[in-house]
Motif scaffolding. Structure first.
Motif, PDB file in Angstrom:
ATOM      1  N   PRO A  89      68.680 126.189 113.882  1.00 32.10           N
ATOM      2  CA  PRO A  89      67.273 126.478 114.230  1.00 32.10           C
ATOM      3  C   PRO A  89      66.361 126.481 113.008  1.00 32.10           C
ATOM      4  CG  PRO A  89      68.763 127.987 115.357  1.00 32.10           C
ATOM      5  CD  PRO A  89      69.582 127.263 114.344  1.00 32.10           C
ATOM      6  N   ARG A  90      66.840 127.095 111.941  1.00 32.18           N
ATOM      7  CA  ARG A  90      66.047 127.131 110.719  1.00 32.18           C
ATOM      8  C   ARG A  90      65.889 125.736 110.129  1.00 32.18           C
ATOM      9  NH1 ARG A  90      61.972 129.439 108.111  1.00 32.18           N
ATOM     10  NH2 ARG A  90      62.086 128.933 105.893  1.00 32.18           N
ATOM     11  N   ALA A  91      66.917 124.924 110.227  1.00 34.43           N
ATOM     12  CA  ALA A  91      66.846 123.562 109.686  1.00 34.43           C
ATOM     13  C   ALA A  91      65.804 122.728 110.429  1.00 34.43           C
ATOM     14  CB  ALA A  91      68.219 122.892 109.778  1.00 34.43           C
ATOM     15  N   VAL A  92      65.763 122.863 111.752  1.00 37.36           N
ATOM     16  CA  VAL A  92      64.760 122.127 112.531  1.00 37.36           C
ATOM     17  C   VAL A  92      63.356 122.586 112.157  1.00 37.36           C
ATOM     18  CG1 VAL A  92      63.895 121.701 114.856  1.00 37.36           C
ATOM     19  CG2 VAL A  92      66.363 121.707 114.427  1.00 37.36           C
ATOM     20  N   LEU A  93      63.180 123.900 112.007  1.00 36.71           N
ATOM     21  CA  LEU A  93      61.869 124.420 111.627  1.00 36.71           C
ATOM     22  C   LEU A  93      61.463 123.920 110.243  1.00 36.71           C
ATOM     23  CD1 LEU A  93      59.462 126.281 112.186  1.00 36.71           C
ATOM     24  CD2 LEU A  93      60.810 128.164 111.201  1.00 36.71           C
ATOM     25  N   VAL A  94      62.392 123.865 109.331  1.00 31.76           N
ATOM     26  CA  VAL A  94      62.092 123.392 107.978  1.00 31.76           C
ATOM     27  C   VAL A  94      61.685 121.922 107.995  1.00 31.76           C
ATOM     28  CG1 VAL A  94      63.144 122.859 105.740  1.00 31.76           C
ATOM     29  CG2 VAL A  94      63.491 125.095 106.783  1.00 31.76           C
ATOM     30  N   ILE A  95      62.369 121.119 108.784  1.00 32.60           N
ATOM     31  CA  ILE A  95      62.047 119.690 108.849  1.00 32.60           C
ATOM     32  C   ILE A  95      60.650 119.472 109.438  1.00 32.60           C
ATOM     33  CG2 ILE A  95      62.672 117.518 109.948  1.00 32.60           C
ATOM     34  CD1 ILE A  95      65.598 118.364 109.696  1.00 32.60           C
ATOM     35  N   VAL A  96      60.348 120.170 110.538  1.00 33.90           N
ATOM     36  CA  VAL A  96      59.027 120.019 111.159  1.00 33.90           C
ATOM     37  C   VAL A  96      57.931 120.531 110.230  1.00 33.90           C
ATOM     38  CG1 VAL A  96      57.583 120.727 113.095  1.00 33.90           C
ATOM     39  CG2 VAL A  96      59.978 120.131 113.480  1.00 33.90           C
ATOM     40  N   ALA A  97      58.166 121.680 109.621  1.00 37.98           N
ATOM     41  CA  ALA A  97      57.168 122.232 108.703  1.00 37.98           C
ATOM     42  C   ALA A  97      56.977 121.338 107.485  1.00 37.98           C
ATOM     43  CB  ALA A  97      57.585 123.638 108.268  1.00 37.98           C
ATOM     44  N   SER A  98      58.043 120.726 107.016  1.00 35.82           N
ATOM     45  CA  SER A  98      57.917 119.820 105.872  1.00 35.82           C
ATOM     46  C   SER A  98      57.102 118.590 106.236  1.00 35.82           C
ATOM     47  CB  SER A  98      59.309 119.402 105.393  1.00 35.82           C
ATOM     48  OG  SER A  98      60.043 120.519 104.944  1.00 35.82           O
ATOM     49  N   LEU A  99      57.272 118.112 107.456  1.00 39.05           N
ATOM     50  CA  LEU A  99      56.478 116.974 107.904  1.00 39.05           C
ATOM     51  C   LEU A  99      54.989 117.330 107.937  1.00 39.05           C
ATOM     52  CD1 LEU A  99      56.469 114.089 109.010  1.00 39.05           C
ATOM     53  CD2 LEU A  99      56.789 115.042 111.294  1.00 39.05           C
ATOM     54  N   LEU A 100      54.664 118.517 108.482  1.00 34.65           N
ATOM     55  CA  LEU A 100      53.271 118.958 108.487  1.00 34.65           C
ATOM     56  C   LEU A 100      52.761 119.178 107.067  1.00 34.65           C
ATOM     57  CD1 LEU A 100      53.290 121.540 111.437  1.00 34.65           C
ATOM     58  CD2 LEU A 100      52.360 119.213 111.433  1.00 34.65           C
ATOM     59  N   LEU A 101      53.615 119.709 106.220  1.00 34.57           N
ATOM     60  CA  LEU A 101      53.214 119.956 104.839  1.00 34.57           C
ATOM     61  C   LEU A 101      52.890 118.654 104.116  1.00 34.57           C
ATOM     62  CD1 LEU A 101      52.841 122.029 102.563  1.00 34.57           C
ATOM     63  CD2 LEU A 101      55.268 121.744 102.019  1.00 34.57           C
ATOM     64  N   SER A 102      53.664 117.615 104.384  1.00 35.05           N
ATOM     65  CA  SER A 102      53.410 116.330 103.732  1.00 35.05           C
ATOM     66  C   SER A 102      52.044 115.776 104.123  1.00 35.05           C
ATOM     67  CB  SER A 102      54.516 115.340 104.093  1.00 35.05           C
ATOM     68  OG  SER A 102      54.482 115.024 105.483  1.00 35.05           O
ATOM     69  N   PHE A 103      51.694 115.886 105.408  1.00 31.15           N
ATOM     70  CA  PHE A 103      50.386 115.401 105.848  1.00 31.15           C
ATOM     71  C   PHE A 103      49.263 116.302 105.336  1.00 31.15           C
ATOM     72  CE2 PHE A 103      52.701 112.762 108.854  1.00 31.15           C
ATOM     73  CZ  PHE A 103      51.907 111.633 108.898  1.00 31.15           C
ATOM     74  N   GLY A 104      49.503 117.604 105.295  1.00 30.07           N
ATOM     75  CA  GLY A 104      48.471 118.492 104.772  1.00 30.07           C
ATOM     76  C   GLY A 104      48.167 118.218 103.314  1.00 30.07           C
ATOM     77  N   ILE A 105      49.212 118.069 102.506  1.00 26.55           N
ATOM     78  CA  ILE A 105      49.006 117.747 101.096  1.00 26.55           C
ATOM     79  C   ILE A 105      48.369 116.373 100.946  1.00 26.55           C
ATOM     80  CG2 ILE A 105      50.192 117.324  98.914  1.00 26.55           C
ATOM     81  CD1 ILE A 105      52.256 119.387  99.737  1.00 26.55           C
ATOM     82  N   GLY A 106      48.794 115.419 101.784  1.00 26.32           N
ATOM     83  CA  GLY A 106      48.204 114.085 101.721  1.00 26.32           C
ATOM     84  C   GLY A 106      46.724 114.089 102.056  1.00 26.32           C
ATOM     85  N   MET A 107      46.336 114.841 103.082  1.00 34.26           N
ATOM     86  CA  MET A 107      44.916 114.937 103.426  1.00 34.26           C
ATOM     87  C   MET A 107      44.112 115.579 102.299  1.00 34.26           C
ATOM     88  SD  MET A 107      45.117 116.191 107.393  1.00 34.26           S
ATOM     89  CE  MET A 107      45.939 115.205 108.639  1.00 34.26           C
ATOM     90  N   LEU A 108      44.643 116.645 101.733  1.00 31.84           N
ATOM     91  CA  LEU A 108      43.918 117.363 100.685  1.00 31.84           C
ATOM     92  C   LEU A 108      43.754 116.505  99.434  1.00 31.84           C
ATOM     93  CD1 LEU A 108      42.632 119.904  99.543  1.00 31.84           C
ATOM     94  CD2 LEU A 108      44.925 120.765  99.024  1.00 31.84           C
TER      95      LEU A 108
END
Length: 232
Positions: A89-108
């Motif tokens: 469960p934690r691994a899935v959350l980390v993968i999804v959050a990392s995907l969002l983090l990549s787009f957030g950093i990319g937008m910024l």
């Protein structure tokens, strides 16, 4: 009689020391590769997010490549190099959050880097990137709880995003007006240039008139023949 120490006594203590000695530090090369992949992936995503309207097909491919690179970095840093590997469960959350983090950093980063090129788009990408990256980081951080999203820090991030949106929007409107004035001046220059070219093109257009004298000798030649005919 003295009671043996709990947990197996000295043998258990020796096994525990052996396990601690067996855990080797992560090599420098592994940590370096993991962080390089993070930044390369975020850089590809940032460029693709900002330039996407120019060539959607091309920059969609670049964004997909950036996401894959960032996900590889996540797997390397969070699973292969981590001291303790998370459960499913934690691994899935980390993968999804990392995907969002990549787009957030990319937008910024992309919105800030290319703000002068795309002012209106940058004014929207920067606050969205701040918000998305903060949410994704809180969900990804093992030492944080999702309740931190509603903490004073979360309120401060939301306030920063709002201020950045209105501030950058005002700057973008000013840049748009300045580019509009320069566009009008450039347009008048373009209107004058066709007149000049048109005047230049009119002078070569008089070339058929220069052929008129050529017909005159022809007529003269014909009259010469007629004169010769009369002389004969």
């Amino acid at each position: 009689m003295p009671q043996p120490p709990p947990g197996g006594g000295r043998a258990a203590a020796r096994r525990g020391r052996g396990r601690r000695r067996a855990r080797k530090p992560v090599p420098l090369a592994g940590r370096y590769i993991g962080y390089v992949l993070y930044f390369v992936g975020a850089g590809l995503i940032s460029g693709a997010v900002v330039h996407h309207p120019l060539d959607p097909a091309r920059y969609t491919k670049i964004a997909i490549i950036g996401v894959l690179v960032f996900m590889v970095a996540t797997l390397v840093n969070e699973f292969l190099l981590a001291a303790e590997r998370p459960g499913l469960p934690r691994a899935v959350l980390v993968i999804v959050a990392s995907l969002l983090l990549s787009f957030g950093i990319g937008m910024l980063s992309g919105g800030l880097q290319h703000f002068e090129d795309f002012p209106a788009r940058g004014a929207a990408l920067v606050p969205v990137g701040i918000t998305v990256s903060f949410i994704a980081f809180v969900l990804k951080d093992a030492e944080s709880s999702w309740r931190r999203l509603f903490s004073p820090l979360g309120l401060a991030v939301l306030l920063t995003a709002s201020v950045s949106f209105f501030g950058l929007r005002t700057i973008a409107d000013g840049l748009g007006e300045a580019s509009g004035e320069s566009g009008h001046s450039h347009g008048t220059g373009m209107e004058e240039e066709p007149d000049e070219h048109g005047a230049e093109k009119e002078s070569p257009a008089s070339a058929p008139e220069s052929t008129a004298p050529e017909t005159a000798p022809a007529t003269g030649a014909e009259s010469g023949h007629s004169d010769d005919g009369h002389s004969h």
